[in-house]
Design a protein around this motif. Sequence first.
Motif, PDB file in Angstrom:
ATOM      1  N   HIS A 166      18.412   3.812  48.566  1.00 17.77           N
ATOM      2  CA  HIS A 166      16.963   4.433  48.417  1.00 17.77           C
ATOM      3  C   HIS A 166      16.258   4.559  49.638  1.00 17.77           C
ATOM      4  N   ARG A 167      16.330   3.500  50.395  1.00 21.61           N
ATOM      5  CA  ARG A 167      15.436   3.379  51.772  1.00 21.61           C
ATOM      6  C   ARG A 167      15.920   4.747  52.621  1.00 21.61           C
ATOM      7  N   VAL A 168      17.455   4.975  52.654  1.00 17.77           N
ATOM      8  CA  VAL A 168      17.631   6.172  53.365  1.00 17.77           C
ATOM      9  C   VAL A 168      17.480   7.389  53.051  1.00 17.77           C
ATOM     10  N   MET A 169      17.372   7.653  51.736  1.00 11.95           N
ATOM     11  CA  MET A 169      17.339   8.873  51.063  1.00 11.95           C
ATOM     12  C   MET A 169      15.864   9.384  51.168  1.00 11.95           C
ATOM     13  N   ALA A 170      15.646  10.593  51.420  1.00 11.94           N
ATOM     14  CA  ALA A 170      14.186  11.161  51.471  1.00 11.94           C
ATOM     15  C   ALA A 170      13.630  11.352  50.048  1.00 11.94           C
ATOM     16  N   PRO A 171      12.169  11.210  50.153  1.00 15.91           N
ATOM     17  CA  PRO A 171      11.394  11.349  48.887  1.00 15.91           C
ATOM     18  C   PRO A 171      11.967  12.624  48.204  1.00 15.91           C
ATOM     19  N   GLY A 172      12.270  12.549  46.766  1.00 23.10           N
ATOM     20  CA  GLY A 172      12.750  13.735  46.049  1.00 23.10           C
ATOM     21  C   GLY A 172      14.143  14.069  45.906  1.00 23.10           C
ATOM     22  N   ALA A 173      14.832  13.456  47.017  1.00 21.08           N
ATOM     23  CA  ALA A 173      16.324  13.748  47.367  1.00 21.08           C
ATOM     24  C   ALA A 173      17.249  13.392  46.009  1.00 21.08           C
ATOM     25  N   GLU A 174      18.252  14.062  45.715  1.00 23.76           N
ATOM     26  CA  GLU A 174      18.930  13.997  44.551  1.00 23.76           C
ATOM     27  C   GLU A 174      20.225  12.953  44.912  1.00 23.76           C
ATOM     28  N   PHE A 175      20.482  12.036  43.854  1.00 27.97           N
ATOM     29  CA  PHE A 175      21.470  11.117  43.701  1.00 27.97           C
ATOM     30  C   PHE A 175      22.412  11.541  42.513  1.00 27.97           C
ATOM     31  N   ARG A 176      23.784  11.938  42.816  1.00 24.91           N
ATOM     32  CA  ARG A 176      24.539  12.369  41.797  1.00 24.91           C
ATOM     33  C   ARG A 176      25.633  11.220  41.459  1.00 24.91           C
ATOM     34  N   VAL A 177      25.756  10.998  39.928  1.00 21.52           N
ATOM     35  CA  VAL A 177      26.816   9.988  39.685  1.00 21.52           C
ATOM     36  C   VAL A 177      27.782  10.392  38.708  1.00 21.52           C
TER      37      VAL A 177
END
Length: 234
Positions: A166-177
């Motif tokens: 969460h810290r290294v991802m930009a606001p609004g960035a997508e995380f796919r699982v």
Amino acid sequence: MSDKPFDPNPTHRNFYGRRHGKTLRRSQKGYLAEDLGPLQPTGITLQDNPDRTPIDPAAIFGDDRPIWLEVGFGGGEHMVHMAATYPQMGIIGCEPFINGVAMLVGKIKSAGVENVSVHPGDARDLMDVLPDGSISKAFLNYPDPWPKTRHHRRRFVTPEHLLPLHRVMAPGAEFRVATDIPSYVRQTLEEVPKAGFQLESLRAVAWPDWLSTRYEQKALREQRTPTYMSFRRV
């Protein structure tokens, strides 16, 4: 789940899983000896960066292009496909299983993609030194299932991994699982929102730009149903 609090600056962390598999072929040994070095970002390991000084992502690809992260790329099919599909992006892949790393490097050479970087180790080591908000998209495809209940704390979808992500991802960035394990789906839906991500989609059909991996094909052969989840970093 473990009751041990998350330590953002660990001096030692446990690693679960395999680092080596069957004996590498001669060509694979050559990939590791001759081709892996230039693909590796510097300043990731404790030996190279004992003070854990943040690295400059722009230095990895030589410009300020958006950077994507794939955690546990397996044999590298998806990572190389995404790199070829989106040449304007820079993609960093993390994988401690050296046989998978050798397979990926071979695929990179065959495909001729140049917008990739490879960390042959734990994704947590990379996230330790990435600046805040530096990742524009992240992928977790068919991660180690750790099916026994007592081993669920070893899964990626725990605070030890999700809070740094969460810290290294930009606001609004997508995380796919993507996973074919029902209990992994349940744990993902429970833990990822707690770490600061909002569920965007839950589907049985893959994303339009998805490339089926060998792990997905194995799941389908064994009649397990894949699930594809998208989250947004909030």
